[in-house]
Design a protein around this motif. Structure first.
Motif, short mmCIF file in Angstrom:
data_model
loop_
_atom_site.label_atom_id
_atom_site.label_comp_id
_atom_site.label_asym_id
_atom_site.label_seq_id
_atom_site.Cartn_x
_atom_site.Cartn_y
_atom_site.Cartn_z
N GLU A 150 0.76 -1.02 -0.15
CA GLU A 150 0.01 0.10 0.02
C GLU A 150 1.03 1.22 -0.03
O GLU A 150 0.69 2.05 -0.53
N LEU A 151 1.98 1.19 0.76
CA LEU A 151 2.78 2.41 1.17
C LEU A 151 4.07 2.75 0.07
O LEU A 151 4.34 3.86 -0.20
N ASP A 152 4.49 1.52 -0.35
CA ASP A 152 5.85 1.92 -1.38
C ASP A 152 6.04 0.43 -2.04
O ASP A 152 7.02 0.12 -1.99
N VAL A 153 5.06 0.07 -2.99
CA VAL A 153 5.16 -0.92 -3.73
C VAL A 153 6.52 -1.12 -4.62
O VAL A 153 7.31 -1.97 -4.83
N GLU A 154 6.96 0.33 -5.16
CA GLU A 154 7.98 0.51 -6.01
C GLU A 154 9.28 0.17 -5.41
O GLU A 154 10.05 -0.93 -5.89
N THR A 155 9.48 0.71 -4.16
CA THR A 155 10.78 0.42 -3.58
C THR A 155 11.04 -1.26 -3.20
O THR A 155 11.82 -1.78 -3.32
N TYR A 156 9.87 -1.87 -2.80
CA TYR A 156 9.82 -3.06 -2.17
C TYR A 156 9.37 -4.23 -3.30
O TYR A 156 8.67 -5.28 -2.61
N THR A 157 9.30 -3.99 -4.38
CA THR A 157 8.69 -4.68 -5.63
C THR A 157 9.43 -6.20 -5.51
O THR A 157 8.78 -7.39 -5.31
N PRO A 158 10.77 -6.20 -5.34
CA PRO A 158 11.48 -7.50 -5.23
C PRO A 158 10.91 -8.51 -3.91
O PRO A 158 10.74 -9.73 -4.26
N GLN A 159 10.76 -7.87 -2.96
CA GLN A 159 10.40 -8.47 -1.66
C GLN A 159 8.74 -9.06 -1.74
O GLN A 159 8.67 -10.02 -1.34
N ILE A 160 8.04 -8.08 -2.47
CA ILE A 160 6.66 -8.45 -2.72
C ILE A 160 6.60 -9.56 -3.77
O ILE A 160 5.86 -10.49 -3.65
N VAL A 161 7.28 -9.35 -4.90
CA VAL A 161 7.15 -10.36 -5.90
C VAL A 161 7.84 -11.97 -5.17
O VAL A 161 7.25 -12.97 -5.45
N ALA A 162 8.74 -11.89 -4.30
CA ALA A 162 9.20 -13.06 -3.67
C ALA A 162 8.22 -13.61 -2.69
O ALA A 162 7.99 -14.83 -2.66
N ALA A 163 7.24 -12.63 -2.11
CA ALA A 163 6.21 -13.21 -1.28
C ALA A 163 5.16 -13.86 -2.02
O ALA A 163 4.37 -14.74 -1.46
N LEU A 164 5.14 -13.85 -3.44
CA LEU A 164 4.31 -14.52 -4.24
C LEU A 164 4.43 -16.11 -4.17
O LEU A 164 3.59 -17.03 -4.32
#
Lengths: 364, 473
Positions: free
Chosen positions: A137-151
């Motif tokens: 919600e707050l900064d998907v661009e900076t944390y995209t690698p972590q969020i992709v890994a969370a998939l």
């Protein structure tokens, strides 16, 4: 030495054991009562503290949002131990705001997010999911690698939270990661997933078409792709949907539930984006053994078929399933065959009620 | 001969002790499972944004089926409350089950209902449908007027006219919280194998209801109702949560449950020849899915709330408990082939034996135990220290379990915000062991006798209706 309880001879040492149990349960009961009291005190204190903090932060953040106060003033009010709660506070604002105001909230949150990202290492799936949601919600661009890994997280909750965060970004770069992970969401409802994937927008259509076409992927995943393409109105997907229907019709075995879902999804897609040249395949589907498939075939025929197909739709009124009958009468109404429906409604035909209901406009 | 009699009493007393330890051990284990689940669940709720779910358009359409029989006191209020739910796509289908009172007329007048046509979607056999009505004011409100056939028959009639993939059964005298539907439907989104989900039932007596919404939660003033508050907390937060974790829940309360329509129709709809139709359908769904190798999940979620009025008189309670016990016995006897049958997994090996031996036969053992206990004491055949120690143990065990349920409530949903109510709940955890539990056993024993006599009486307690703008009960 023995004694007795209700006439049952019992050794003395059992009395000691029972006495010990009594002591244990006495202490347990007291502890539980103390726990209830402690929980209440903690909850009340926490709630009062949060209220106090919000009362302190609220006017300052509004001042920052309207540009009357510097951001530093707000940061100065956030003590180290309140940082996580402050992020939650900002999260609530960010979901309500848009444009420049939202950007301000996101900027305010940035310095606290590394601590949130560290939560992704926690053992609890719920905590990881919460962290993914906050970062998304707050900064998907900076944390995209972590969020992709969370998939690929073993917790389905974390994976779907990551999926939702990425889908809402509508970034073409993320489409591939998300579409490749569809099988991680296998437990989730397809309607929910297709709504999530549709958030990706038209950029997702080529990848989803490839999924629909790929016979190696599970029928459920392909049905999901078809549902999403239907939501996205993908005109180029109609031929693939028809190919799916042809392949499905050629299968001689009893259709599984997943197979039926795929056929239904493909028919809905054809209904939405199909063309006259697809009508032959749709007509063949009217003979399907499953009522849901026949019903959707009637719908699709009413949409892509022409005047020649009206007799076929009329014939569906005699189908054994009331679901198919409802699709047929709705289709006839959509095709403007109101006279026929009025005659049917006035008759003693066993399906006259269906015509009456559709003509009254109450059919849901 | 006398010695033989005492030997029988002795054997019975052993049975009582085994029963006591087994029952409380199960309660202890389910409480432990529930506490673990609830801690996780509360954290999980923080990742869910209800508003976002509603806006996503991903929520499945739902039909609320509300069977009504002689509900003139509350049918209009509760229907009005159903119409204000926070859910994007739902229909309300009130089924008037041939009420001889003014239920039908009140509904027709209050919601401006006119005769309408609606084609049934299933063909479950029911008593004759007299007329279908639709509200002119609320296009999503329908009313089926049918001849009397009982609650299960009314639900089946609703199912015949239901067109959505999910349906929710709610008592016409219950109130759903505004976001209850979105919350109870979440397990269906999170796991496509889900076929049924129950929500929590809370007691509305004592709370303030305004325009069909519970505005202020308070403990009831009536002592019997207060005991039931604690009993419900224990049953739902300690019991059903745990059984749901094991995918072995046998009961979804008739007052509030969400089901997949196709599965219930395929399983044959609700059984009309039992008074425990809510339990029977859940057991039958387990059986249907296991026997047909359909992957499935039956869940319970503790956050969606339905408020219901509980009986406040001895007579009302005894009737209710009698009916519940009869329903339990009828269901368990009907599906007894599941008992200890590995084919039915956790249901056959864990839940069924528990309900069969401890819940179904429990009242017989308990009530018999009270008599045996009294006889043995009067004959001076028991050691006083043992008796005192075991009585203390029973009291403390019961108290610990109830206190744990209150702790779970405070840990999770904090339903009773007043400190005085919390203190009263703790006091009730002690007090219920002396008197209330024993009365409950006698009422359930009556149910056992009624079941043996094949009594079919519904045993409904009279309804007072929700008092608008003031404390109810």
């Amino acid at each position: 030495m023995t004694d007795s309880l209700l006439g049952i001879a019992l050794p003395d040492r059992l009395l000691w054991f029972v006495a010990l149990l009594v002591a244990v349960f006495f202490v347990s009961s007291l502890s539980l009562v103390a726990t209830v009291a402690a929980l209440r005190i903690r909850n009340v204190r926490r709630s009062r503290r949060w209220q106090r903090l919000e009362t302190r932060w609220e006017p300052v953040i509004i001042g920052v949002l309207v540009g009357e106060r510097p951001e530093a003033e707000l940061h100065a009010l956030v003590e180290r131990r309140d940082q996580r709660y402050f992020v939650d506070f900002l999260l609530r604002y960010s979901t309500r705001l848009k444009g420049g105001e939202r950007e301000t909230v996101v900027r305010l949150a940035q310095r606290y997010l590394p601590a949130i990202a560290r939560q992704l290492e926690r053992r609890s799936g719920e905590r990881r999911a919460r962290a993914v949601r906050t970062l998304g919600e707050l900064d998907v661009e900076t944390y995209t690698p972590q969020i992709v890994a969370a998939l690929r997280d073993p917790s389905p909750l974390v994976a779907i939270t990551a999926g939702r965060a990425l889908a809402q970004q509508r970034s073409p770069k993320l489409v591939r990661s998300l579409v490749d992970s569809l099988e991680s969401f296998e437990l989730w409802d397809t309607r929910f997933l297709s709504s999530l994937l549709a958030d990706l927008g038209p950029e997702a259509m080529p990848a989803l078409r490839a999924v629909l076409e790929d016979q190696e992927r599970p029928a459920r995943t392909r049905a999901l792709a078809a549902n999403t393409l239907e939501r996205l109105n993908d005109l180029n997907a109609a031929d693939i949907a028809v190919a799916v229907l042809e392949a499905g019709a050629a299968t001689s075995t009893i259709p599984s539930e997943q197979h039926v879902d795929l056929m239904v999804a493909a028919l809905r897609l054809v209904r939405k984006v199909g063309r006259g040249e697809h009508v032959g395949t749709v007509r063949r589907m009217l003979a399907a053994s499953n009522a849901a498939v026949r019903g959707c075939a009637v719908d699709a025929l009413a949409s892509v078929g022409g005047g020649d197909d009206v007799p076929l739709i009329r014939k569906a009124i005699d189908d054994e399933s009331n679901w198919v009958v409802m699709h047929a009468v709705r289709g006839l109404k959509a095709l403007g065959r109101v006279d026929f429906l009025q005659d049917l409604a006035a008759s003693n035909h066993p399906r006259a009620d269906a015509a009456r209901e559709v003509l009254a406009g109450t059919a849901s | 001969m006398i010695e033989f009699g005492w030997a029988v009493v002795g054997v019975f007393n052993v049975l009582i002790l085994i029963y006591f330890f087994s029952l409380n051990s199960v309660y202890l284990i389910t409480t432990a499972i529930s506490s673990r689940f609830l801690v996780r669940y509360v954290k999980r709720l923080r990742t869910v944004d209800v508003e976002q779910l509603i806006a996503s358009g991903a929520t499945p359409p739902i039909t609320l089926i509300a069977p009504a029989y002689n509900e003139e006191a509350s049918c209009v209020d509760s229907t009005r409350s159903l119409l204000t739910l926070q859910y994007p796509n739902y229909e309300v289908l009130v089924v008037n089950d041939g009420s001889p009172d003014r239920t039908l007329q009140l509904m027709l007048d209050a919601f401006d209902m006119i005769p309408a046509v609606r084609l049934p979607s299933a063909t479950l056999e029911t008593a004759k449908i007299r007329q279908v009505y639709r509200s002119k004011q609320y296009p999503n409100l329908w009313l089926l007027d049918k001849e009397n056939g009982g609650k299960a028959d009314a639900i089946n009639a609703g199912l015949d006219y239901c067109r959505t993939p999910l349906f929710c059964v709610i008592d016409a005298d219950s109130l759903l919280e505004r976001d209850a539907l979105i919350r109870v439907s979440r397990p269906f989104l999170e796991d496509a194998r889900t076929v049924a989900v129950g929500g929590i039932i809370r007691i509305v007596n004592g709370s303030t209801v305004r325009h069909g919404v519970v505005e202020r939660v308070r403990l009831p003033r009536n002592l019997l109702a207060r005991f039931q508050v604690l009993e419900y907390l224990r049953a739902f937060l300690s019991g059903r949560v745990a059984w749901s974790e094991l995918n072995a829940g046998l009961i979804i309360s008739g007052a509030f449950g969400l089901f997949r329509r196709s599965v219930v129709v395929d399983a044959g709809g609700y059984a009309t020849e039992t008074v425990g139709e809510d339990m029977e359908i859940v057991v039958r769904i387990h059986r249907h899915c296991r026997e047909n190798r359909i992957p499935y999940r039956i869940g319970f979620v503790p956050d969606p709330v339905a408020w219901t009025e509980c009986p406040e008189t001895i007579r009302g309670m005894s009737r209710q408990r009698d009916r519940w016990q009869r329903g339990l016995i009828e269901t368990l006897m009907r599906h007894r082939r599941m008992l200890l049958n590995p084919r039915y997994g956790n249901v056959g090996l864990i839940a069924y034996p528990y309900f069969f031996f401890l819940e179904m036969l429990g009242p017989v053992i308990e009530v018999g135990g009270y008599f045996a206990f009294a006889m043995t004491l009067l004959a001076g055949r028991a050691s006083l220290p043992y008796v005192v120690a075991f009585l203390a143990l029973a009291l403390l065990f019961g108290m610990a379990l109830s206190a744990a349920a209150v702790a779970l409530e405070e840990l999770s949903f904090r339903g009773y915000p007043r400190n005085s109510d919390l203190a009263r709940l703790i006091w009730l955890a002690v007090a219920e062991n002396v008197g209330y539990r024993q009365m409950n056993s006698f009422w359930r024993m009556q149910g056992v006798i009624s079941a043996a006599r094949r009594v079919k009486y519904w045993g409904q307690a009279p309804r007072r209706g929700f008092r608008t703008g003031q404390a109810s009960g």
